[in-house]
Design a protein around this motif. Sequence first.
Motif, PDB file in Angstrom:
ATOM      1  N   VAL A 110      -5.526  11.764  -5.529  1.00 57.97           N
ATOM      2  CA  VAL A 110      -5.239  11.118  -4.247  1.00 57.97           C
ATOM      3  C   VAL A 110      -4.187  10.042  -4.477  1.00 57.97           C
ATOM      4  N   SER A 111      -3.165  10.020  -3.651  1.00 59.79           N
ATOM      5  CA  SER A 111      -2.075   9.058  -3.806  1.00 59.79           C
ATOM      6  C   SER A 111      -2.160   7.974  -2.730  1.00 59.79           C
ATOM      7  N   LEU A 112      -1.378   6.932  -2.928  1.00 58.32           N
ATOM      8  CA  LEU A 112      -1.312   5.869  -1.929  1.00 58.32           C
ATOM      9  C   LEU A 112      -0.765   6.415  -0.613  1.00 58.32           C
ATOM     10  N   LYS A 113       0.140   7.376  -0.692  1.00 59.32           N
ATOM     11  CA  LYS A 113       0.688   7.984   0.524  1.00 59.32           C
ATOM     12  C   LYS A 113      -0.416   8.649   1.346  1.00 59.32           C
ATOM     13  N   ASP A 114      -1.383   9.279   0.667  1.00 59.82           N
ATOM     14  CA  ASP A 114      -2.494   9.919   1.374  1.00 59.82           C
ATOM     15  C   ASP A 114      -3.294   8.889   2.163  1.00 59.82           C
ATOM     16  N   VAL A 115      -3.428   7.697   1.602  1.00 59.66           N
ATOM     17  CA  VAL A 115      -4.140   6.614   2.285  1.00 59.66           C
ATOM     18  C   VAL A 115      -3.348   6.155   3.503  1.00 59.66           C
ATOM     19  N   ILE A 116      -2.050   5.913   3.293  1.00 58.69           N
ATOM     20  CA  ILE A 116      -1.193   5.432   4.387  1.00 58.69           C
ATOM     21  C   ILE A 116      -1.124   6.457   5.513  1.00 58.69           C
ATOM     22  N   ASP A 117      -1.221   7.736   5.178  1.00 56.70           N
ATOM     23  CA  ASP A 117      -1.169   8.794   6.195  1.00 56.70           C
ATOM     24  C   ASP A 117      -2.332   8.729   7.183  1.00 56.70           C
ATOM     25  N   ILE A 118      -3.426   8.071   6.796  1.00 55.25           N
ATOM     26  CA  ILE A 118      -4.562   7.924   7.727  1.00 55.25           C
ATOM     27  C   ILE A 118      -4.771   6.480   8.160  1.00 55.25           C
ATOM     28  N   ASP A 119      -4.092   5.547   7.471  1.00 53.55           N
ATOM     29  CA  ASP A 119      -4.279   4.126   7.776  1.00 53.55           C
ATOM     30  C   ASP A 119      -2.968   3.367   7.592  1.00 53.55           C
ATOM     31  N   SER A 120      -2.245   3.192   8.675  1.00 55.63           N
ATOM     32  CA  SER A 120      -0.940   2.537   8.629  1.00 55.63           C
ATOM     33  C   SER A 120      -1.041   1.081   8.183  1.00 55.63           C
ATOM     34  N   TRP A 121      -2.220   0.467   8.339  1.00 58.94           N
ATOM     35  CA  TRP A 121      -2.402  -0.933   7.924  1.00 58.94           C
ATOM     36  C   TRP A 121      -2.082  -1.114   6.447  1.00 58.94           C
ATOM     37  N   VAL A 122      -2.495  -0.150   5.632  1.00 60.86           N
ATOM     38  CA  VAL A 122      -2.235  -0.239   4.191  1.00 60.86           C
ATOM     39  C   VAL A 122      -0.741  -0.228   3.923  1.00 60.86           C
ATOM     40  N   GLY A 123      -0.016   0.621   4.621  1.00 56.80           N
ATOM     41  CA  GLY A 123       1.431   0.674   4.466  1.00 56.80           C
ATOM     42  C   GLY A 123       2.089  -0.635   4.860  1.00 56.80           C
ATOM     43  N   LYS A 124       1.584  -1.247   5.938  1.00 56.55           N
ATOM     44  CA  LYS A 124       2.141  -2.520   6.392  1.00 56.55           C
ATOM     45  C   LYS A 124       1.908  -3.619   5.357  1.00 56.55           C
ATOM     46  N   MET A 125       0.730  -3.621   4.730  1.00 54.72           N
ATOM     47  CA  MET A 125       0.435  -4.625   3.705  1.00 54.72           C
ATOM     48  C   MET A 125       1.345  -4.455   2.500  1.00 54.72           C
ATOM     49  N   MET A 126       1.564  -3.216   2.093  1.00 56.07           N
ATOM     50  CA  MET A 126       2.437  -2.953   0.947  1.00 56.07           C
ATOM     51  C   MET A 126       3.891  -3.340   1.266  1.00 56.07           C
TER      52      MET A 126
END
Length: 219
Positions: A110-126
């Motif tokens: 599982v990659s960080l992209k997989d997380v961001i694909d379901i939760d944009s909040w994580v992408g915003k924090m990064m």
Amino acid sequence: NRAFPTIFKGCHSHDVGGPYRELFFKMAEEIQSSSLPLFIQCPNAREATGKNREMFVPKSMRGLYPKEKQMMIRMYEFLGQMMGLAIRTTNYMALNLPAIVWKPMVSEDVSLKDVIDIDSWVGKMMTLMAESTKNMDEKQFDTQMKTVKFEGCLADGKIVELIPGGRDISITWKTRHRYIETLTKLRTKEFDEHGKAMLRGLATVVPYQILSLFKWSDL
């Protein structure tokens, strides 16, 4: 193409395939509803933002009593067995689950992209971390991040500590990489226990050796 005969009470139908397929359709529908405590809408669906708004993710088992957690695990194992029957009898089971759920079942990382694909909040924090690092010096960064603590938001909205005492520890220039690492680990491993339970059930019907031939998108 059927593992068992299917009869709907009150219906005068003969099971030559139709009722059996309908059973799997209804099963998937109920599994993804609030009638069962197994799945919830992914963060992007609840916030109406980003990708995969139609997707569901496993419900957190954090904070459950041991007996409650054991029951949940057994339910996920049974779901895995139903997935196996759907594969063996070539019947479609309409589960709207994202890559982050399927990948562990076929030994894909599982990659960080997989997380961001379901939760944009994580992408915003990064993104916030990256931009702050470029546009600020150490002192400015520490001041800006004073209110941001070593905490992470799970898929169900719960806030948890990333490190012991994290709710009282601010992110600093020197600890920013640790924050990114611990948040990434928290979210990429979030559904590991659920996935392992479903895989155990699935493997009782479809052997592990056969599952290794699949890609997550095949499931």
